[in-house]
Design a protein around this motif. Sequence first.
Motif, PDB file in Angstrom:
ATOM      1  N   GLU A  85      47.035  42.988  33.160  1.00  0.00           N
ATOM      2  CA  GLU A  85      47.881  42.300  32.188  1.00  0.00           C
ATOM      3  C   GLU A  85      47.049  41.267  31.462  1.00  0.00           C
ATOM      4  N   LYS A  86      47.147  41.318  30.130  1.00  0.00           N
ATOM      5  CA  LYS A  86      46.324  40.420  29.321  1.00  0.00           C
ATOM      6  C   LYS A  86      47.194  39.456  28.537  1.00  0.00           C
ATOM      7  N   ASN A  87      46.610  38.317  28.209  1.00  0.00           N
ATOM      8  CA  ASN A  87      47.270  37.378  27.320  1.00  0.00           C
ATOM      9  C   ASN A  87      47.291  37.988  25.919  1.00  0.00           C
ATOM     10  N   ARG A  88      48.484  38.103  25.336  1.00  0.00           N
ATOM     11  CA  ARG A  88      48.619  38.782  24.047  1.00  0.00           C
ATOM     12  C   ARG A  88      47.751  38.164  22.965  1.00  0.00           C
ATOM     13  N   ASP A  89      47.657  36.836  22.993  1.00  0.00           N
ATOM     14  CA  ASP A  89      46.923  36.158  21.914  1.00  0.00           C
ATOM     15  C   ASP A  89      45.426  36.139  22.172  1.00  0.00           C
ATOM     16  N   SER A  90      45.043  35.686  23.358  1.00  0.00           N
ATOM     17  CA  SER A  90      43.599  35.493  23.591  1.00  0.00           C
ATOM     18  C   SER A  90      42.930  36.772  24.104  1.00  0.00           C
ATOM     19  N   GLY A  91      43.693  37.715  24.612  1.00  0.00           N
ATOM     20  CA  GLY A  91      43.104  38.939  25.172  1.00  0.00           C
ATOM     21  C   GLY A  91      42.528  38.712  26.558  1.00  0.00           C
ATOM     22  N   GLU A  92      42.688  37.502  27.062  1.00  0.00           N
ATOM     23  CA  GLU A  92      42.141  37.150  28.377  1.00  0.00           C
ATOM     24  C   GLU A  92      42.927  37.862  29.490  1.00  0.00           C
ATOM     25  N   VAL A  93      42.202  38.341  30.517  1.00  0.00           N
ATOM     26  CA  VAL A  93      42.858  39.028  31.640  1.00  0.00           C
ATOM     27  C   VAL A  93      43.604  37.995  32.482  1.00  0.00           C
ATOM     28  N   ILE A  94      44.921  38.162  32.607  1.00  0.00           N
ATOM     29  CA  ILE A  94      45.639  37.169  33.414  1.00  0.00           C
ATOM     30  C   ILE A  94      46.071  37.712  34.770  1.00  0.00           C
ATOM     31  N   ARG A  95      46.154  39.042  34.894  1.00  0.00           N
ATOM     32  CA  ARG A  95      46.593  39.589  36.177  1.00  0.00           C
ATOM     33  C   ARG A  95      46.019  40.983  36.336  1.00  0.00           C
ATOM     34  N   VAL A  96      45.457  41.239  37.494  1.00  0.00           N
ATOM     35  CA  VAL A  96      44.947  42.574  37.777  1.00  0.00           C
ATOM     36  C   VAL A  96      45.746  43.154  38.934  1.00  0.00           C
ATOM     37  N   ASN A  97      46.375  44.298  38.725  1.00  0.00           N
ATOM     38  CA  ASN A  97      47.123  44.948  39.805  1.00  0.00           C
ATOM     39  C   ASN A  97      46.178  45.886  40.554  1.00  0.00           C
ATOM     40  N   HIS A  98      45.635  45.313  41.620  1.00  0.00           N
ATOM     41  CA  HIS A  98      44.515  45.975  42.269  1.00  0.00           C
ATOM     42  C   HIS A  98      44.805  47.373  42.782  1.00  0.00           C
ATOM     43  N   TRP A  99      46.010  47.551  43.369  1.00  0.00           N
ATOM     44  CA  TRP A  99      46.282  48.883  43.920  1.00  0.00           C
ATOM     45  C   TRP A  99      46.297  49.946  42.820  1.00  0.00           C
ATOM     46  N   ARG A 100      46.689  49.500  41.601  1.00  0.00           N
ATOM     47  CA  ARG A 100      46.716  50.458  40.485  1.00  0.00           C
ATOM     48  C   ARG A 100      45.311  50.757  39.973  1.00  0.00           C
ATOM     49  N   ILE A 101      44.487  49.730  39.991  1.00  0.00           N
ATOM     50  CA  ILE A 101      43.083  49.959  39.598  1.00  0.00           C
ATOM     51  C   ILE A 101      42.463  50.960  40.581  1.00  0.00           C
ATOM     52  N   LEU A 102      42.818  50.830  41.849  1.00  0.00           N
ATOM     53  CA  LEU A 102      42.293  51.764  42.852  1.00  0.00           C
ATOM     54  C   LEU A 102      42.817  53.181  42.598  1.00  0.00           C
TER      55      LEU A 102
END
Length: 605
Positions: free
Chosen positions: A564-581
């Motif tokens: 999940e990214k910040n809409r304005d800055s594009g900065e990563v605010i949350r990583v759902n690790h199990w989904r990345i796996l």
Amino acid sequence: RVQQLKMSIAKERAKPLDRMISVQAALSAHLQAAIRAAYPEAAAAVKVQLTSSAKEEFGDYQCSNAMSLAKAVKLQPRQVAAAIVDKLEAGDLIEKTEIAGPGFINISLRRQPVIEELNRLLVHGVRPPPVDRKRRVIVDYSSPNIAKQMHVGHLRSTIIGDSVARLCRFLGHEVLALNHVGDWGTQFGMLIAHLKDRFPDYATKCPPIGDLQAFYKESKVRFDSDEQFKQRAYAAVVSLQRRDPDSTAAWKLICDASRKDFQRVYGRLGVENLVERGESFYQDLMTEVVDELKSGGHLVPDEGRLIMWPPGCDIPLTVVKSDGGFTYDTSDLAAIRQRLFAESADWLIYVVDIGQGVHFKGIFSAAEKAGWLNPAVARVDHVGFGVVLGEDRKKFKTRSGDTVRLTDLLNEGIERAGAKLAEKGRDKELTPQELKAAQEAVAYGCIKYADLSHNRNNDYVFSFDKMLDDRGNTAVYLLYAYTRISSIARTANLSPDQLLKLAKSPGITELQHPKEWKLAKQLLRFADVVDKLTQDLLLHSLCDFLYETACVFTEFYDACYCIEKNRDSGEVIRVNHWRILLCDATAKIMKAGLDILGIRTVDRM
Ligand code: ARG
């Protein structure tokens, strides 16, 4: 020999193998046991019918045996289904069962074993499903003829054969890939005689026979028109068979020139580990085989020839010609015997066009009759394939009607792949090295995939336009999907090391979302697909599976946030690790599948 093999089978079985579970196979075994327990008299004839369910409300797998079994035992199908379910041991895979419609048994899987299997995959890599035992496999493929054009038929054999060999290696078998080139026979007389005439100092200087096709044609013209030359050609055959050093040297030169051509094609297609062992290798063995068949009483005279009638075949094998010479049949008889005994192979695979089906049926049957081949011990397969057609559905030819040279075909592929990438503006995004790698991956990947994704038993239409389409079941689509999926972890700023750490702990922890669950089940189907592939050697089912996987992944990715990214800055605010796996597991499965198909992936394209 049988005793020896039995012992090695037992030894292999005892060894703990690191294998992926095949859900289909495990459930089938449970169902088989349940059917046996419920209907002991009828069970022997029953083959478990189990498919993965098309719709969520039907559970994860569906068994349809109750309907046919009901007729045999004269009961209502739903009653039969209930009796099977009653005897079904849940094991650790099954969460619940439900009887639906006329008598389907819907099976829902437990999440936990699926999660555990995926975590094992992430930590230990993609492993093959179990096999009955480790085999010594010989795959005979490509097998072009010296001095003749290597044509699209040989290209098909090369692509399919390489993939079959890769599959067998993946399964953990010991594989010997043999290129059974046509490097012997009467045509060599004429080639040798021509070489000796044209380049008398061939022994000291390398003759310029780069264009072997032209050389072959020239010698053929002389052979057909010049009686004296013809006699010299016949004499050359005899002197070659006697291993006369001069003729042998000339023969070697001709073979070398062809070999260079073949090697260029193999190099471009990434075909490795293919050992050349042509028909000439079996020279002395043919004499032995003929003697053995004679004393076994298998040969009968027929108009000066010696033939053998293999049981179940309408056409005999010609074992000795009327002039005492040997044939293609004789060389394959010698080869099968050598492979079974000297090579101790217990799985022989011949990847040769369907047109030679009768020939191989005869060879296999003759080998059994002669007592060399015991089907209970060794497996033999003729992996046939149809012809390649042009877009006009006629035999694949150039505009001027000549056979298409493979080098020209591959060059056109490279050119078109380059154009395709440029059309998408990739030439501006990628470094020159990346672009070149992508271009080659696309070109050769497309040609291979187009071939492999069709049922090999059918003829197939060769079309660059179709194979380079990036929407649909093509290599371009899959290569794009693969690079996209494998770059997701990078976007989340996770290195491969960090991913591995995550996989070890905590690993994938949940599969709550229906699309997560759907993707997870799809990934585990890989073992089922490979299992089926091992039986029928129909590689298009693996292609279909990979395409489906890419589609199921897209469904998941559209529905489930990984990052999940910040809409304005594009900065990563949350990583759902199990989904990345889950993304990582998808990439790993796709890579394993593409590896079996011999398709190279790239990181960026
Ligand atoms: N050289 C043959 C051809 O071009 C194929 C050989 C296939 N292998 C075999 N063991 N017969 O048709």
